[in-house]
Motif scaffolding. Structure first.
Motif, mmCIF file in Angstrom:
data_model
loop_
_atom_site.group_PDB
_atom_site.id
_atom_site.type_symbol
_atom_site.label_atom_id
_atom_site.label_comp_id
_atom_site.label_asym_id
_atom_site.label_seq_id
_atom_site.Cartn_x
_atom_site.Cartn_y
_atom_site.Cartn_z
ATOM 1 N N ARG A 176 0.883 -1.159 0.000
ATOM 2 C CA ARG A 176 0.000 0.000 0.000
ATOM 3 C C ARG A 176 0.924 1.212 0.000
ATOM 4 O O ARG A 176 2.085 1.124 0.449
ATOM 5 C CB ARG A 176 -0.959 -0.023 1.193
ATOM 6 C CG ARG A 176 -0.328 -0.161 2.520
ATOM 7 C CD ARG A 176 -1.300 -0.630 3.607
ATOM 8 N NE ARG A 176 -2.620 -0.060 3.487
ATOM 9 C CZ ARG A 176 -3.678 -0.537 4.137
ATOM 10 N NH1 ARG A 176 -3.534 -1.596 4.943
ATOM 11 N NH2 ARG A 176 -4.859 0.017 4.015
ATOM 12 N N SER A 222 1.464 3.674 1.800
ATOM 13 C CA SER A 222 2.037 4.102 3.072
ATOM 14 C C SER A 222 3.061 3.130 3.631
ATOM 15 O O SER A 222 3.661 3.402 4.673
ATOM 16 C CB SER A 222 0.913 4.291 4.105
ATOM 17 O OG SER A 222 0.221 3.070 4.311
ATOM 18 N N ARG A 276 -0.869 10.230 -0.781
ATOM 19 C CA ARG A 276 -2.332 10.320 -0.771
ATOM 20 C C ARG A 276 -2.902 10.119 -2.172
ATOM 21 O O ARG A 276 -3.954 9.494 -2.348
ATOM 22 C CB ARG A 276 -2.794 11.671 -0.225
ATOM 23 C CG ARG A 276 -2.856 11.760 1.265
ATOM 24 C CD ARG A 276 -3.852 10.761 1.874
ATOM 25 N NE ARG A 276 -5.224 11.022 1.472
ATOM 26 C CZ ARG A 276 -6.065 10.081 1.052
ATOM 27 N NH1 ARG A 276 -5.695 8.816 0.939
ATOM 28 N NH2 ARG A 276 -7.301 10.400 0.719
ATOM 29 N N GLU A 278 -2.979 6.529 -2.882
ATOM 30 C CA GLU A 278 -4.038 5.888 -2.095
ATOM 31 C C GLU A 278 -5.400 6.113 -2.732
ATOM 32 O O GLU A 278 -6.222 5.195 -2.803
ATOM 33 C CB GLU A 278 -4.022 6.438 -0.654
ATOM 34 C CG GLU A 278 -2.844 5.941 0.164
ATOM 35 C CD GLU A 278 -2.710 6.647 1.496
ATOM 36 O OE1 GLU A 278 -1.955 6.148 2.353
ATOM 37 O OE2 GLU A 278 -3.355 7.712 1.680
ATOM 38 N N GLU A 285 -6.269 2.019 -3.145
ATOM 39 C CA GLU A 285 -7.032 1.431 -2.034
ATOM 40 C C GLU A 285 -8.279 2.222 -1.669
ATOM 41 O O GLU A 285 -9.303 1.631 -1.301
ATOM 42 C CB GLU A 285 -6.146 1.222 -0.809
ATOM 43 C CG GLU A 285 -5.467 2.443 -0.255
ATOM 44 C CD GLU A 285 -4.543 2.074 0.912
ATOM 45 O OE1 GLU A 285 -4.920 1.215 1.724
ATOM 46 O OE2 GLU A 285 -3.447 2.650 0.994
ATOM 47 N N ASP A 286 -8.264 3.558 -1.773
ATOM 48 C CA ASP A 286 -9.465 4.324 -1.456
ATOM 49 C C ASP A 286 -10.557 4.081 -2.493
ATOM 50 O O ASP A 286 -11.743 3.946 -2.151
ATOM 51 C CB ASP A 286 -9.146 5.811 -1.373
ATOM 52 C CG ASP A 286 -8.422 6.189 -0.088
ATOM 53 O OD1 ASP A 286 -7.944 5.269 0.614
ATOM 54 O OD2 ASP A 286 -8.335 7.385 0.215
ATOM 55 N N ARG A 328 -4.896 -3.279 -3.179
ATOM 56 C CA ARG A 328 -3.635 -3.391 -2.431
ATOM 57 C C ARG A 328 -2.892 -4.613 -2.951
ATOM 58 O O ARG A 328 -3.477 -5.467 -3.610
ATOM 59 C CB ARG A 328 -3.882 -3.561 -0.923
ATOM 60 C CG ARG A 328 -4.758 -2.526 -0.291
ATOM 61 C CD ARG A 328 -4.953 -2.771 1.208
ATOM 62 N NE ARG A 328 -5.382 -4.119 1.550
ATOM 63 C CZ ARG A 328 -6.609 -4.611 1.377
ATOM 64 N NH1 ARG A 328 -7.539 -3.867 0.809
ATOM 65 N NH2 ARG A 328 -6.911 -5.844 1.747
#
Length: 382
Positions: free
Chosen positions: A13, A15, A324, A327, A331-332, A345
């Motif tokens: 992911r 992060s 961000r 993401e 994944e978002d 992911r």
């Protein structure tokens, strides 16, 4: 047969980067993700792809496209003049462009039929969106004028295999004679009927809504996603409503900006102040806890199917970190579409939707424009 992908870095992911990582693919599924030696030890006679200067991440999402449109200035006349066979052929070509650019999951939010292409990116199609007679995008064949017709079209789209129900809660700019972009087309009661009927089939609802009133009604009706979400109150006017954003966040209702690479041209036309106000709704929504989804309205004039990076650069212009942005694009967007248990992911047990790019997109977003390998459910893009 196992496929082992090794690279300078792997992003299970955004992060949590892993330097010197690897991904193991088996039968279209991610079998292992982690440090190179650990993953390699789990492989059985693998085909190895080594990318010493690259990054491996989950495939990207484009949650708002129109596969039946051709992205030219005459896309609507071309669509109206095309038969089903030619539209299906064009849709296949557009999906190929999406996949080769790194997009492995797509929502097709408006066409004459529910498209069911074989192979390529995962497609969640709506079929004809619900609209009012002569309303926005009525040419798809989804005009309804009564509660019974609303329910019947939802049922028909579900029977045809739709994965999502699309409703034109407000007007739009490509339909002459219909409601203005900021005007509503359906009442709250009617939107509630759409949501309830879709729920009978286990389907989410995506609401096209530019107007602040249409956004508020869509949120109150309990749709799953709001497309565009511009909070317009008139020509060149916006009305950001914190209470609506809070209801969206509390209800898990996501927002898709539908901004393509055209955002730069639009910002130049609007001027810096207006552009910052119009596009500023995105960090404003994020501040209010609303999940943002990655979608470009691909198929509309200038919104091509092969440039996800050009669209994502809008977020960088607005001050979003590259982490961000990644993401939101992975994944978002998966979470907003209810696919977190499927993709979004790099994790053992999830679908092998994999993107390998030259460079490091956490350092330079432009690295996403240099795909070296794309797998959709384990199958390489051709």
């Amino acid at each position: 047969m196992d496929t082992l992908i090794t690279a300078a870095r792997v992003l299970p992911r955004p992060s949590a980067p892993i330097d010197g990582g690897a991904v193991l693919v088996r039968d279209g599924v991610l079998a292992a993700v982690g440090r190179r030696d650990d993953v390699a030890a789990a492989a059985v006679d693998p085909v190895v792809h080594d990318f010493p200067d690259a990054t491996v991440l989950a495939g990207l999402f484009n949650v708002h496209v129109h596969l039946s449109f051709d992205a030219t200035r005459v896309m609507l006349p071309n669509f109206l003049a095309s038969d089903g066979a030619s539209l299906a052929h064009a849709a296949g070509d557009h999906l190929g462009q999406l996949l080769r650019s790194g997009v492995t999951t797509v929502r097709d939010l408006g066409g004459r039929t529910v498209l069911k292409p074989a192979g390529g990116p995962r497609v969640l199609a709506s079929g004809p969106p619900l609209t009012v007679p002569e309303g926005h995008c009525h040419f798809f064949g989804g005009a309804v004028s009564s509660d019974a017709e609303i329910r019947a079209l939802v049922d028909a789209n579900a029977a045809a295999g739709a994965a999502v129900i699309k409703v034109m809660a407000g007007g739009g700019q490509i339909t002459e004679g219909g409601a203005e972009m900021w005007e509503s087309q359906f009442s709250l009661r009617q939107l509630e009927i759409v949501v309830a009927q879709a729920a009978r089939h286990g389907l989410p609802v995506a609401a096209h809504a530019h107007g602040a009133d249409a956004i508020a009604a869509s949120a109150d009706a309990g749709v799953s996603t709001i497309e565009h979400c511009t909070f317009m109150s008139g020509r060149g006017q916006t009305d950001l409503r914190p209470e609506v954003a809070r209801r969206m966040a509390a209800g898990g209702i996501s927002a898709c900006s539908t901004s393509s690479r055209n955002w730069r041209m639009m910002a130049e036309r609007m001027g810096e102040d207006l552009a910052r106000r119009v596009y500023g709704r995105l960090p404003w929504l994020e501040e209010h806890g609303v999940r943002l989804l990655s979608g470009t309205d691909a198929g509309l004039p200038g919104s091509t199917f092969d440039d996800p990076v050009g669209a994502l650069e809008l977020y960088e212009w607005l001050g979003f970190s590259r982490r961000r942005i990644l993401e939101i694009a992975t994944e978002d967007s998966a979470a907003g579409l209810g696919l977190s248990a499927v993709t979004g992911r790099l994790e053992a047990g999830l679908s092998a939707d994999v993107l390998v790019v030259d460079g490091d997109p956490l350092a330079e977003l432009s690295a996403l424009a240099k795909p070296l390998l794309v797998l959709a459910q384990g199958v390489p893009a051709s």
